[in-house]
Write an enzyme that holds these catalytic residues in place. Structure first.
Site, PDB file in Angstrom:
ATOM      1  N   ASP A  45     -27.828 -27.300 -43.070  1.00  0.00           N
ATOM      2  CA  ASP A  45     -26.800 -27.935 -42.532  1.00  0.00           C
ATOM      3  C   ASP A  45     -25.838 -26.815 -41.583  1.00  0.00           C
ATOM      4  O   ASP A  45     -25.732 -25.874 -42.127  1.00  0.00           O
ATOM      5  CB  ASP A  45     -25.810 -28.707 -43.315  1.00  0.00           C
ATOM      6  CG  ASP A  45     -25.157 -27.933 -44.486  1.00  0.00           C
ATOM      7  OD1 ASP A  45     -24.301 -27.488 -44.450  1.00  0.00           O
ATOM      8  OD2 ASP A  45     -26.134 -27.967 -45.608  1.00  0.00           O
ATOM      9  N   GLU A 132     -15.036 -33.639 -49.452  1.00  0.00           N
ATOM     10  CA  GLU A 132     -15.080 -32.593 -50.339  1.00  0.00           C
ATOM     11  C   GLU A 132     -13.504 -32.093 -50.349  1.00  0.00           C
ATOM     12  O   GLU A 132     -12.765 -32.297 -49.270  1.00  0.00           O
ATOM     13  CB  GLU A 132     -15.703 -31.401 -50.169  1.00  0.00           C
ATOM     14  CG  GLU A 132     -15.958 -30.703 -48.771  1.00  0.00           C
ATOM     15  CD  GLU A 132     -16.835 -29.712 -48.589  1.00  0.00           C
ATOM     16  OE1 GLU A 132     -16.626 -28.561 -49.211  1.00  0.00           O
ATOM     17  OE2 GLU A 132     -17.698 -29.937 -47.710  1.00  0.00           O
TER      18      GLU A 132
END
Length: 272
Positions: A45, A132
């Site tokens: 990613d 997150e």
């Protein structure tokens, strides 16, 4: 005597566990890469931190998919998204666009911003929402009901638009505080860099981010490290997560379309 020997053995065992745990936390011992090698499908990613990416070079390093940062909140576009998106699409990688979720913005508004910036996902992985903590949110966590409301609204809006369940990226703390028992049926992409994901998430995961300090060839950003991931399944099973919409206009993701979107977005930001 036997009791004394037993206590000594117990003390040695406890010490060994403590020392091993300390080494794992300090990353002097890391079994994740060894376990990750047992999976067939590997990926990375990226965001603007990796700078310019040579996607052909990346693909050559035994990679099969890439999650590319697209948007954040309800008004931030990753500066490298369109370049990454178009260049990675020229390879054989399965690619997906991820959104960094804001606890301070309405979920539907965030979803619509993602849709406006990313556009068509036909033939690409389902949209990803990265949830997150950031800033002071870990020490001052948002209320659960509010998070569930906004995350749920974003998931619903994206699913209605793309006709596929979005993927949720989550850390263990976020999973335990907000995701567990609330968003069943959504594919999970879990972060577990110190131990196997089954330790923290059981079998409830589809993607595993197992390392955040890998170094590969093919990018030149300020960040030398890159995140490594695996998919829990075969290439065919990964392709089942691709968006399939035969009604999409052919070529909507061509370069000139995304250039126009980026120009419009930058003009809009300059007006603010």
């Amino acid at each position: 005597m036997k009791k004394k020997i037993g206590l000594i053995i117990l003390a040695v065992a406890v010490t060994a566990v403590a020392v091993t745990g300390n080494l794992i936390l300090r990353r002097k011992i890391n079994i994740n890469p060894i376990l990750a090698d047992g999976y067939e499908i590997h990926g990375v990613d990226v965001s603007h931190y990796q700078g310019t990416v040579d996607w052909e070079k990346m693909e050559e390093q035994d990679l099969h998919f890439a999650m590319i940062k697209a948007t954040e909140g309800s008004g931030h576009l990753d500066e490298c998204f369109y370049t990454n998106w178009e260049d990675a699409a020229q390879t054989g990688l399965c690619i997906g666009a991820y959104h960094f979720f804001s606890f301070d913005s309405e979920g539907e508004k965030q979803a619509n911003f993602y849709i406006d910036m990313v556009g068509d996902l036909n033939g690409k992985l389902a949209p990803v929402i990265d949830v997150e903590y950031y800033g002071d949110k870990r020490s001052n966590p948002p209320h659960k009901a509010e998070v569930i409301k906004n995350l749920g609204a974003m998931l619903d809006t994206l699913e209605e638009h793309y006709q596929v369940k979005p993927i949720i990226y989550t850390t263990y703390t976020i999973y335990n505080n907000y995701i567990r028992g609330e968003f069943q049926g959504y594919p999970l992409w879990v972060r577990s860099i110190y131990c196997p994901p089954t330790v923290l998430f059981g079998n409830q995961w589809s993607f595993w981010q197992y390392k955040d300090n890998a170094v590969l060839e093919g990018y030149d950003g300020d960040e030398e490290h890159i995140d490594m991931n695996v998919f829990r399944g075969t290439r065919q099973e990964l392709e089942e997560l691709l968006v399939q919409n035969p009604d999409d206009k052919e070529g909507e993701l061509l370069s000139e379309t995304n250039v126009k979107k980026e120009q419009d977005f930058r003009w809009w930001r300059l007006k603010e």
